[in-house]
Design a protein around this motif. Sequence first.
Motif, PDB file in Angstrom:
ATOM      1  N   ALA A 194       1.165   7.486   4.240  1.00 23.87           N
ATOM      2  CA  ALA A 194      -0.191   7.401   4.791  1.00 23.87           C
ATOM      3  C   ALA A 194      -0.806   6.036   4.504  1.00 23.87           C
ATOM      4  N   TYR A 195      -0.621   5.537   3.293  1.00 25.01           N
ATOM      5  CA  TYR A 195      -1.150   4.216   2.958  1.00 25.01           C
ATOM      6  C   TYR A 195      -0.355   3.100   3.637  1.00 25.01           C
ATOM      7  N   ALA A 196       0.914   3.331   3.865  1.00 33.04           N
ATOM      8  CA  ALA A 196       1.720   2.349   4.599  1.00 33.04           C
ATOM      9  C   ALA A 196       1.206   2.217   6.030  1.00 33.04           C
ATOM     10  N   LEU A 228       0.829  -1.207   0.000  1.00 32.66           N
ATOM     11  CA  LEU A 228       0.000   0.000   0.000  1.00 32.66           C
ATOM     12  C   LEU A 228       0.864   1.258   0.000  1.00 32.66           C
ATOM     13  N   GLY A 229       1.964   1.239   0.720  1.00 29.97           N
ATOM     14  CA  GLY A 229       2.861   2.386   0.763  1.00 29.97           C
ATOM     15  C   GLY A 229       3.601   2.603  -0.537  1.00 29.97           C
ATOM     16  N   PHE A 230       3.833   1.534  -1.292  1.00 26.27           N
ATOM     17  CA  PHE A 230       4.526   1.645  -2.566  1.00 26.27           C
ATOM     18  C   PHE A 230       3.702   2.468  -3.553  1.00 26.27           C
ATOM     19  N   GLY A 231       2.389   2.316  -3.479  1.00 30.42           N
ATOM     20  CA  GLY A 231       1.524   3.050  -4.405  1.00 30.42           C
ATOM     21  C   GLY A 231       1.034   4.372  -3.884  1.00 30.42           C
ATOM     22  N   GLY A 256      -1.976   0.290   5.905  1.00 26.15           N
ATOM     23  CA  GLY A 256      -1.665  -1.131   5.740  1.00 26.15           C
ATOM     24  C   GLY A 256      -1.205  -1.768   7.029  1.00 26.15           C
ATOM     25  N   GLN A 257      -0.429  -1.041   7.823  1.00 21.12           N
ATOM     26  CA  GLN A 257       0.028  -1.576   9.100  1.00 21.12           C
ATOM     27  C   GLN A 257      -1.120  -1.701  10.100  1.00 21.12           C
ATOM     28  N   ILE A 258      -2.062  -0.789  10.062  1.00 15.42           N
ATOM     29  CA  ILE A 258      -3.231  -0.902  10.949  1.00 15.42           C
ATOM     30  C   ILE A 258      -4.057  -2.128  10.562  1.00 15.42           C
ATOM     31  N   ILE A 259      -4.244  -2.329   9.268  1.00 17.02           N
ATOM     32  CA  ILE A 259      -4.978  -3.517   8.808  1.00 17.02           C
ATOM     33  C   ILE A 259      -4.225  -4.784   9.203  1.00 17.02           C
ATOM     34  N   THR A 260      -2.915  -4.774   9.049  1.00 19.50           N
ATOM     35  CA  THR A 260      -2.094  -5.918   9.437  1.00 19.50           C
ATOM     36  C   THR A 260      -2.205  -6.191  10.932  1.00 19.50           C
TER      37      THR A 260
END
Length: 89
Positions: free
Chosen positions: A60-62, A53-56, A65-69
């Motif tokens: 903020a998206y990273a 998510l952070g790559f794209g 993604g970590q919260i979802i993880t």
Amino acid sequence: MRNRPNLLALIVTLTYWIPSTIVLFSIIEGSGSKFPVWLDLILTPGYILGFFLGFGGGKAYAILGQIITFVIIFFFIRVFTIAWNRKKA
């Protein structure tokens, strides 16, 4: 005793999720990993979603993604600890 699986799941999740988040942000910043290679391999599932998510979308998206993880790992460990407690009883 009812909240014991939740507490155990939270402790296990935090001890896995925090180092994987550190590895993720060290990769994003380009400073290199602060952990040995074998530990990076173990932590890879903990930051792979945040990495993609952070790559794209950036940091903020990273973080998203970590919260979802975190939620995924927490519920996986919670189910495992509940099953473990039922097996012992």
